[in-house]
Design a protein around this motif. Sequence first.
Motif, PDB file in Angstrom:
ATOM      1  N   GLU A  32       1.114  -1.346   0.289  1.00 38.63           N
ATOM      2  CA  GLU A  32       0.257   0.092   0.286  1.00 38.63           C
ATOM      3  C   GLU A  32       1.199   1.427   0.352  1.00 38.63           C
ATOM      4  OE1 GLU A  32      -3.978  -1.970   2.162  1.00 38.63           O
ATOM      5  OE2 GLU A  32      -2.511  -0.595   3.568  1.00 38.63           O
ATOM      6  N   HIS A  33      -0.068   2.230  -0.621  1.00 39.30           N
ATOM      7  CA  HIS A  33       1.193   3.444  -0.931  1.00 39.30           C
ATOM      8  C   HIS A  33       0.062   4.450   0.392  1.00 39.30           C
ATOM      9  CE1 HIS A  33       3.891   2.668  -4.146  1.00 39.30           C
ATOM     10  NE2 HIS A  33       3.497   1.430  -3.655  1.00 39.30           N
ATOM     11  N   TRP A  34       0.494   5.065   0.830  1.00 38.94           N
ATOM     12  CA  TRP A  34      -0.735   5.780   1.536  1.00 38.94           C
ATOM     13  C   TRP A  34      -0.188   7.823   1.559  1.00 38.94           C
ATOM     14  CZ3 TRP A  34      -1.295   3.898   6.809  1.00 38.94           C
ATOM     15  CH2 TRP A  34      -1.634   3.045   7.279  1.00 38.94           C
ATOM     16  N   VAL A  35      -1.053   8.448   0.879  1.00 35.01           N
ATOM     17  CA  VAL A  35      -0.991   9.535   0.872  1.00 35.01           C
ATOM     18  C   VAL A  35      -1.952  10.508   1.838  1.00 35.01           C
ATOM     19  CG1 VAL A  35      -0.613  11.357  -0.951  1.00 35.01           C
ATOM     20  CG2 VAL A  35       0.221   9.388  -1.355  1.00 35.01           C
TER      21      VAL A  35
ATOM     22  N   ILE B 276       4.164   1.163   1.827  1.00 37.28           N
ATOM     23  CA  ILE B 276       3.459   0.155   3.245  1.00 37.28           C
ATOM     24  C   ILE B 276       4.355  -1.392   2.087  1.00 37.28           C
ATOM     25  CG2 ILE B 276       2.732  -1.774   4.689  1.00 37.28           C
ATOM     26  CD1 ILE B 276       1.017   1.047   5.115  1.00 37.28           C
ATOM     27  N   PRO B 277       4.889  -1.979   2.517  1.00 37.88           N
ATOM     28  CA  PRO B 277       5.589  -3.944   2.148  1.00 37.88           C
ATOM     29  C   PRO B 277       4.727  -4.400   2.212  1.00 37.88           C
ATOM     30  CG  PRO B 277       7.504  -2.781   3.171  1.00 37.88           C
ATOM     31  CD  PRO B 277       6.547  -1.953   3.032  1.00 37.88           C
ATOM     32  N   ILE B 278       4.185  -5.573   1.405  1.00 37.19           N
ATOM     33  CA  ILE B 278       3.937  -6.669   1.267  1.00 37.19           C
ATOM     34  C   ILE B 278       4.800  -7.691   2.086  1.00 37.19           C
ATOM     35  CG2 ILE B 278       3.328  -8.725   0.801  1.00 37.19           C
ATOM     36  CD1 ILE B 278       3.488  -7.601  -1.980  1.00 37.19           C
ATOM     37  N   GLY B 279       3.680  -6.670   4.006  1.00 38.82           N
ATOM     38  CA  GLY B 279       3.789  -8.853   4.926  1.00 38.82           C
ATOM     39  C   GLY B 279       4.260  -7.394   6.015  1.00 38.82           C
ATOM     40  N   ALA B 280       4.396  -6.405   6.071  1.00 41.30           N
ATOM     41  CA  ALA B 280       4.612  -5.325   6.836  1.00 41.30           C
ATOM     42  C   ALA B 280       3.518  -4.394   7.895  1.00 41.30           C
ATOM     43  CB  ALA B 280       5.139  -4.054   6.276  1.00 41.30           C
ATOM     44  N   LYS B 281       3.740  -4.887   9.473  1.00 41.38           N
ATOM     45  CA  LYS B 281       2.451  -4.802  10.752  1.00 41.38           C
ATOM     46  C   LYS B 281       2.631  -2.537   9.857  1.00 41.38           C
ATOM     47  CE  LYS B 281       2.468  -7.708  14.076  1.00 41.38           C
ATOM     48  NZ  LYS B 281       3.120  -7.858  15.838  1.00 41.38           N
ATOM     49  N   HIS B 282       0.813  -2.417   9.390  1.00 41.76           N
ATOM     50  CA  HIS B 282       1.205  -1.305   9.585  1.00 41.76           C
ATOM     51  C   HIS B 282      -0.018  -0.676  10.885  1.00 41.76           C
ATOM     52  CE1 HIS B 282      -0.970  -2.866   6.212  1.00 41.76           C
ATOM     53  NE2 HIS B 282      -1.717  -2.182   6.342  1.00 41.76           N
ATOM     54  N   ALA B 283      -0.572   0.831  11.270  1.00 38.67           N
ATOM     55  CA  ALA B 283      -2.018   1.134  11.214  1.00 38.67           C
ATOM     56  C   ALA B 283      -2.070   2.878  11.123  1.00 38.67           C
ATOM     57  CB  ALA B 283      -1.389   0.917  12.867  1.00 38.67           C
ATOM     58  N   LEU B 284      -3.121   3.382  10.961  1.00 40.77           N
ATOM     59  CA  LEU B 284      -2.855   4.994  10.697  1.00 40.77           C
ATOM     60  C   LEU B 284      -3.829   4.909  11.806  1.00 40.77           C
ATOM     61  CD1 LEU B 284      -2.674   6.858   8.594  1.00 40.77           C
ATOM     62  CD2 LEU B 284      -5.776   5.951   8.542  1.00 40.77           C
ATOM     63  N   SER B 285      -3.461   6.159  12.612  1.00 44.41           N
ATOM     64  CA  SER B 285      -4.841   7.016  13.566  1.00 44.41           C
ATOM     65  C   SER B 285      -4.220   8.528  12.914  1.00 44.41           C
ATOM     66  CB  SER B 285      -4.052   6.684  14.852  1.00 44.41           C
ATOM     67  OG  SER B 285      -2.676   7.910  14.831  1.00 44.41           O
ATOM     68  N   ASN B 286      -5.425   9.312  14.049  1.00 40.97           N
ATOM     69  CA  ASN B 286      -5.572  10.239  13.598  1.00 40.97           C
ATOM     70  C   ASN B 286      -5.435  11.248  15.341  1.00 40.97           C
ATOM     71  OD1 ASN B 286      -6.612  12.958  13.730  1.00 40.97           O
ATOM     72  ND2 ASN B 286      -8.894  12.476  12.204  1.00 40.97           N
ATOM     73  N   PRO B 287      -3.923  11.726  15.491  1.00 39.32           N
ATOM     74  CA  PRO B 287      -3.965  12.663  16.796  1.00 39.32           C
ATOM     75  C   PRO B 287      -4.824  13.659  16.866  1.00 39.32           C
ATOM     76  CG  PRO B 287      -2.057  13.363  14.921  1.00 39.32           C
ATOM     77  CD  PRO B 287      -3.547  11.792  14.361  1.00 39.32           C
ATOM     78  N   SER B 288      -5.367  14.600  16.308  1.00 34.35           N
ATOM     79  CA  SER B 288      -5.949  15.585  15.954  1.00 34.35           C
ATOM     80  C   SER B 288      -7.696  15.370  16.670  1.00 34.35           C
ATOM     81  CB  SER B 288      -6.508  15.933  14.613  1.00 34.35           C
ATOM     82  OG  SER B 288      -7.039  17.571  14.953  1.00 34.35           O
ATOM     83  N   ASP B 289      -7.683  16.606  18.039  1.00 34.35           N
ATOM     84  CA  ASP B 289      -9.360  16.758  18.580  1.00 34.35           C
ATOM     85  C   ASP B 289     -10.049  17.188  17.633  1.00 34.35           C
ATOM     86  OD1 ASP B 289      -7.414  15.861  20.839  1.00 34.35           O
ATOM     87  OD2 ASP B 289      -7.568  17.680  21.826  1.00 34.35           O
ATOM     88  N   THR B 290     -10.105  17.409  16.758  1.00 32.74           N
ATOM     89  CA  THR B 290     -11.045  17.956  16.024  1.00 32.74           C
ATOM     90  C   THR B 290     -10.879  17.835  14.502  1.00 32.74           C
ATOM     91  OG1 THR B 290      -9.816  20.002  15.353  1.00 32.74           O
ATOM     92  CG2 THR B 290     -10.941  20.167  17.311  1.00 32.74           C
ATOM     93  N   GLU B 291      -9.621  17.899  13.769  1.00 34.01           N
ATOM     94  CA  GLU B 291      -9.451  17.952  12.625  1.00 34.01           C
ATOM     95  C   GLU B 291      -9.702  16.127  12.090  1.00 34.01           C
ATOM     96  OE1 GLU B 291      -7.297  19.972   8.460  1.00 34.01           O
ATOM     97  OE2 GLU B 291      -5.781  19.367  11.320  1.00 34.01           O
ATOM     98  N   LEU B 292     -10.658  16.354  10.488  1.00 29.12           N
ATOM     99  CA  LEU B 292     -10.883  14.756   9.900  1.00 29.12           C
ATOM    100  C   LEU B 292      -9.473  14.781   9.564  1.00 29.12           C
ATOM    101  CD1 LEU B 292     -12.732  12.566   9.063  1.00 29.12           C
ATOM    102  CD2 LEU B 292     -12.957  14.011   7.336  1.00 29.12           C
TER     103      LEU B 292
END
Length: 99
Positions: free
Chosen positions: A28-31, A56-72
């Motif tokens: 996966e590529h994330w922008v 993110i290469p095949i087989g790599a553990k990954h996660a995504l989070s939003n640290p903001s209190d207000t912004e999407l």
Amino acid sequence: MGERFQVKRIQVKPRAKLSVQLHRHRAEHWVVVQGVAEVLNGDKTMTLLENESTYIPIGAKHALSNPSDTELLEIIEVQTGSYLGEDDIVRFEDDYGRV
């Protein structure tokens, strides 16, 4: 969507996070297009701002989070690989009880 690629728009609400996971058949590529992303990519944790990206290469553990209190947080995810089905997700942690 094509034979070996798929593009998704992903939105993460303030203070929310997606599961810690990996894929056996796709990379996966994330922008980041809006907001700030906290990303786990393999053994590295990073902060990405608007117009920044990570691979993110095949087989790599990954996660995504939003640290903001207000912004999407909004990202564009480009998946590439031999198989792009949703059953190619191995979850390790998930706030929503998915397996």
